[in-house]
Design a protein around this motif. Sequence first.
Motif, PDB file in Angstrom:
ATOM      1  N   SER A 147      -1.853  10.039   5.630  1.00 39.22           N
ATOM      2  CA  SER A 147      -2.612   9.645   6.829  1.00 39.22           C
ATOM      3  C   SER A 147      -3.304   8.308   6.623  1.00 39.22           C
ATOM      4  CB  SER A 147      -3.655  10.712   7.178  1.00 39.22           C
ATOM      5  OG  SER A 147      -3.024  11.921   7.484  1.00 39.22           O
ATOM      6  N   LEU A 148      -3.906   8.142   5.443  1.00 46.03           N
ATOM      7  CA  LEU A 148      -4.589   6.882   5.134  1.00 46.03           C
ATOM      8  C   LEU A 148      -3.591   5.734   5.063  1.00 46.03           C
ATOM      9  CD1 LEU A 148      -7.191   5.372   4.425  1.00 46.03           C
ATOM     10  CD2 LEU A 148      -6.838   6.051   2.036  1.00 46.03           C
ATOM     11  N   LEU A 149      -2.423   5.994   4.493  1.00 50.02           N
ATOM     12  CA  LEU A 149      -1.381   4.972   4.403  1.00 50.02           C
ATOM     13  C   LEU A 149      -0.893   4.581   5.801  1.00 50.02           C
ATOM     14  CD1 LEU A 149       0.294   3.309   2.403  1.00 50.02           C
ATOM     15  CD2 LEU A 149       1.917   5.173   2.293  1.00 50.02           C
ATOM     16  N   ASP A 150      -0.672   5.577   6.656  1.00 50.77           N
ATOM     17  CA  ASP A 150      -0.238   5.290   8.030  1.00 50.77           C
ATOM     18  C   ASP A 150      -1.278   4.462   8.773  1.00 50.77           C
ATOM     19  OD1 ASP A 150       2.073   6.703   7.541  1.00 50.77           O
ATOM     20  OD2 ASP A 150       1.418   8.527   8.590  1.00 50.77           O
ATOM     21  N   LEU A 151      -2.550   4.847   8.637  1.00 52.28           N
ATOM     22  CA  LEU A 151      -3.628   4.119   9.310  1.00 52.28           C
ATOM     23  C   LEU A 151      -3.720   2.685   8.791  1.00 52.28           C
ATOM     24  CD1 LEU A 151      -6.103   4.040  11.204  1.00 52.28           C
ATOM     25  CD2 LEU A 151      -7.465   4.833   9.269  1.00 52.28           C
ATOM     26  N   SER A 152      -3.621   2.524   7.474  1.00 52.73           N
ATOM     27  CA  SER A 152      -3.726   1.173   6.908  1.00 52.73           C
ATOM     28  C   SER A 152      -2.530   0.306   7.319  1.00 52.73           C
ATOM     29  CB  SER A 152      -3.903   1.212   5.391  1.00 52.73           C
ATOM     30  OG  SER A 152      -2.843   1.873   4.763  1.00 52.73           O
ATOM     31  N   PHE A 209     -12.930   6.177   5.576  1.00 52.04           N
ATOM     32  CA  PHE A 209     -12.169   7.311   5.054  1.00 52.04           C
ATOM     33  C   PHE A 209     -13.013   8.127   4.076  1.00 52.04           C
ATOM     34  CE2 PHE A 209      -9.283   9.151   1.885  1.00 52.04           C
ATOM     35  CZ  PHE A 209      -8.507   9.959   2.705  1.00 52.04           C
ATOM     36  N   LEU A 210     -13.692   7.443   3.160  1.00 46.60           N
ATOM     37  CA  LEU A 210     -14.531   8.150   2.189  1.00 46.60           C
ATOM     38  C   LEU A 210     -15.608   8.957   2.907  1.00 46.60           C
ATOM     39  CD1 LEU A 210     -14.929   5.401  -0.584  1.00 46.60           C
ATOM     40  CD2 LEU A 210     -13.472   7.423  -0.654  1.00 46.60           C
ATOM     41  N   LYS A 211     -16.251   8.351   3.903  1.00 47.91           N
ATOM     42  CA  LYS A 211     -17.300   9.052   4.674  1.00 47.91           C
ATOM     43  C   LYS A 211     -16.723  10.281   5.368  1.00 47.91           C
ATOM     44  CE  LYS A 211     -20.288   5.167   5.784  1.00 47.91           C
ATOM     45  NZ  LYS A 211     -20.584   4.159   6.803  1.00 47.91           N
ATOM     46  N   LEU A 212     -15.578  10.094   6.020  1.00 47.03           N
ATOM     47  CA  LEU A 212     -14.959  11.186   6.769  1.00 47.03           C
ATOM     48  C   LEU A 212     -14.630  12.368   5.859  1.00 47.03           C
ATOM     49  CD1 LEU A 212     -13.609  12.116   9.505  1.00 47.03           C
ATOM     50  CD2 LEU A 212     -11.488  11.235   8.520  1.00 47.03           C
ATOM     51  N   VAL A 213     -14.002  12.089   4.733  1.00 49.34           N
ATOM     52  CA  VAL A 213     -13.587  13.159   3.819  1.00 49.34           C
ATOM     53  C   VAL A 213     -14.812  13.887   3.263  1.00 49.34           C
ATOM     54  CG1 VAL A 213     -12.382  13.683   1.661  1.00 49.34           C
ATOM     55  CG2 VAL A 213     -11.382  12.065   3.271  1.00 49.34           C
ATOM     56  N   ALA A 231      -6.563   9.485  -3.867  1.00 49.52           N
ATOM     57  CA  ALA A 231      -6.401   8.101  -4.321  1.00 49.52           C
ATOM     58  C   ALA A 231      -5.132   7.968  -5.161  1.00 49.52           C
ATOM     59  CB  ALA A 231      -7.622   7.656  -5.118  1.00 49.52           C
ATOM     60  N   LYS A 232      -4.903   8.925  -6.067  1.00 46.61           N
ATOM     61  CA  LYS A 232      -3.695   8.889  -6.905  1.00 46.61           C
ATOM     62  C   LYS A 232      -2.438   9.021  -6.042  1.00 46.61           C
ATOM     63  CE  LYS A 232      -5.132  11.817 -10.389  1.00 46.61           C
ATOM     64  NZ  LYS A 232      -4.967  12.583 -11.621  1.00 46.61           N
ATOM     65  N   GLN A 233      -2.474   9.956  -5.102  1.00 47.41           N
ATOM     66  CA  GLN A 233      -1.331  10.179  -4.217  1.00 47.41           C
ATOM     67  C   GLN A 233      -1.041   8.936  -3.365  1.00 47.41           C
ATOM     68  OE1 GLN A 233       0.688  12.898  -3.793  1.00 47.41           O
ATOM     69  NE2 GLN A 233      -0.316  14.227  -5.267  1.00 47.41           N
ATOM     70  N   PHE A 234      -2.106   8.276  -2.907  1.00 45.23           N
ATOM     71  CA  PHE A 234      -1.938   7.071  -2.094  1.00 45.23           C
ATOM     72  C   PHE A 234      -1.172   6.012  -2.890  1.00 45.23           C
ATOM     73  CE2 PHE A 234      -2.928   2.940  -0.401  1.00 45.23           C
ATOM     74  CZ  PHE A 234      -2.958   3.125   0.978  1.00 45.23           C
ATOM     75  N   VAL A 235      -1.599   5.790  -4.126  1.00 48.47           N
ATOM     76  CA  VAL A 235      -0.950   4.776  -4.970  1.00 48.47           C
ATOM     77  C   VAL A 235       0.505   5.164  -5.228  1.00 48.47           C
ATOM     78  CG1 VAL A 235      -0.988   3.644  -7.235  1.00 48.47           C
ATOM     79  CG2 VAL A 235      -3.128   4.004  -5.981  1.00 48.47           C
ATOM     80  N   GLN A 236       0.775   6.459  -5.459  1.00 53.47           N
ATOM     81  CA  GLN A 236       2.158   6.906  -5.680  1.00 53.47           C
ATOM     82  C   GLN A 236       3.015   6.662  -4.439  1.00 53.47           C
ATOM     83  OE1 GLN A 236       1.907  11.025  -6.843  1.00 53.47           O
ATOM     84  NE2 GLN A 236       1.445  10.548  -8.977  1.00 53.47           N
ATOM     85  N   GLN A 237       2.466   6.998  -3.267  1.00 49.73           N
ATOM     86  CA  GLN A 237       3.219   6.803  -2.029  1.00 49.73           C
ATOM     87  C   GLN A 237       3.444   5.314  -1.752  1.00 49.73           C
ATOM     88  OE1 GLN A 237       1.512   9.078   1.242  1.00 49.73           O
ATOM     89  NE2 GLN A 237       1.285  10.873  -0.076  1.00 49.73           N
ATOM     90  N   TYR A 238       2.435   4.508  -2.023  1.00 49.54           N
ATOM     91  CA  TYR A 238       2.552   3.054  -1.861  1.00 49.54           C
ATOM     92  C   TYR A 238       3.670   2.532  -2.768  1.00 49.54           C
ATOM     93  CZ  TYR A 238       1.434  -1.902  -2.424  1.00 49.54           C
ATOM     94  OH  TYR A 238       1.506  -3.278  -2.488  1.00 49.54           O
TER      95      TYR A 238
END
Length: 178
Positions: free
Chosen positions: A12-17, A76-80, A93-100
């Motif tokens: 979700s964060l990747l899509d938003l970014s 994002f940090l606030k929301l979570v 954070a780890k998953q985001f970097v892997q997906q990136y």
Amino acid sequence: MSSKAGARYAKSLLDLSKEQNAVEDVKNDMVFFEQVVDDNSELEAILKNPIVPLDKKQGILQGIFGGKVHAITESFLKLVVNKGRSAILFDTAKQFVQQYNAIKGIVTAEVTSASALTEANRTEVVNLVKKELGASEVVVIEKVDPALIGGFILKVGDRQFDASIASGLNKLKKEFAH
């Protein structure tokens, strides 16, 4: 379970970014977040502790990352945290970097050798991994283990290639034992 949730949050964060044209900034923020949590086990403990009030967690994260990260990351940090899911932030954070990395064709190769790699060895590993996996970029993580005697062990994802002398000797021992 947190790994699945972390992967979904990361996607979700990747899509938003992507929508906001801030993928590189957010990726750098996630790497920064990972490093900070890795270096401060107390921070990870606070984020995972359900007894610590959400506003305290919010204040701590704001104090560390406020103004130092992209607005998307800060939101994002606030929301979570406000959703009571701060325990999965590190995994996210780890998953985001892997997906990136998967999207960009970046592969991490972990090389364990008996002695430090030379520049020629490093280049050879990069070229081999690029050729075999079709990667656009290879990040080499080097480890030295004198117990290998010679040769190397190469790990890429869930694959491992063991060309160490110690491994060869162990195989010979097993063959002669039978």
